[in-house]
Design a protein around this motif. Sequence first.
Motif, PDB file in Angstrom:
ATOM      1  N   SER A  13     -86.335  28.082 -51.456  1.00  0.00           N
ATOM      2  CA  SER A  13     -86.910  29.358 -51.904  1.00  0.00           C
ATOM      3  C   SER A  13     -85.860  30.465 -51.898  1.00  0.00           C
ATOM      4  O   SER A  13     -86.133  31.584 -52.306  1.00  0.00           O
ATOM      5  N   GLN A  17     -81.560  24.003 -41.903  1.00  0.00           N
ATOM      6  CA  GLN A  17     -81.188  24.066 -43.315  1.00  0.00           C
ATOM      7  C   GLN A  17     -81.824  22.896 -44.031  1.00  0.00           C
ATOM      8  O   GLN A  17     -81.819  21.772 -43.537  1.00  0.00           O
ATOM      9  N   ASP A  18     -82.377  23.164 -45.190  1.00  0.00           N
ATOM     10  CA  ASP A  18     -82.980  22.130 -46.031  1.00  0.00           C
ATOM     11  C   ASP A  18     -81.851  21.405 -46.768  1.00  0.00           C
ATOM     12  O   ASP A  18     -81.064  22.030 -47.481  1.00  0.00           O
ATOM     13  N   ASN A  46     -84.070  31.700 -49.217  1.00  0.00           N
ATOM     14  CA  ASN A  46     -83.802  32.394 -47.955  1.00  0.00           C
ATOM     15  C   ASN A  46     -82.551  31.828 -47.307  1.00  0.00           C
ATOM     16  O   ASN A  46     -82.307  30.640 -47.345  1.00  0.00           O
ATOM     17  N   SER A  47     -81.778  32.721 -46.713  1.00  0.00           N
ATOM     18  CA  SER A  47     -80.593  32.224 -46.027  1.00  0.00           C
ATOM     19  C   SER A  47     -80.371  32.986 -44.737  1.00  0.00           C
ATOM     20  O   SER A  47     -80.766  34.130 -44.596  1.00  0.00           O
ATOM     21  N   ALA A  54     -81.564  22.093 -50.444  1.00  0.00           N
ATOM     22  CA  ALA A  54     -80.935  23.357 -50.832  1.00  0.00           C
ATOM     23  C   ALA A  54     -79.414  23.208 -50.861  1.00  0.00           C
ATOM     24  O   ALA A  54     -78.748  23.701 -51.779  1.00  0.00           O
ATOM     25  N   THR A  91     -80.554  28.408 -47.103  1.00  0.00           N
ATOM     26  CA  THR A  91     -80.999  27.447 -46.098  1.00  0.00           C
ATOM     27  C   THR A  91     -82.244  26.704 -46.550  1.00  0.00           C
ATOM     28  O   THR A  91     -82.595  25.688 -45.975  1.00  0.00           O
ATOM     29  N   GLU A  92     -82.911  27.232 -47.571  1.00  0.00           N
ATOM     30  CA  GLU A  92     -84.089  26.550 -48.119  1.00  0.00           C
ATOM     31  C   GLU A  92     -84.163  26.808 -49.610  1.00  0.00           C
ATOM     32  O   GLU A  92     -83.537  27.738 -50.129  1.00  0.00           O
TER      33      GLU A  92
END
Length: 78
Positions: free
Chosen positions: A62, A10-11, A64-65, A14, A59-60
Amino acid sequence: MLRYHVPPGQDAAAALAAVREAGLSATIDMDGGFEDVVISCDPRKDREHVRTVLRNAPTELSGNSVQGPPIAFADEER
């Protein structure tokens, strides 16, 4: 204050963005090799709200998860 150890994959940015979008003040801090999101709040009152925000965070950046581990704060880890 709640401290969330961002899990691998995970970022942290984010997670931080999701918390801030929920109207909470937060920063990123390094702790023992973890990137932590440190949330300024009342842990007794806001814990479950913050947990929900983090559970729904991408998770980021952009967007996306993926389903990650359960959300636990530093004071809950064993």
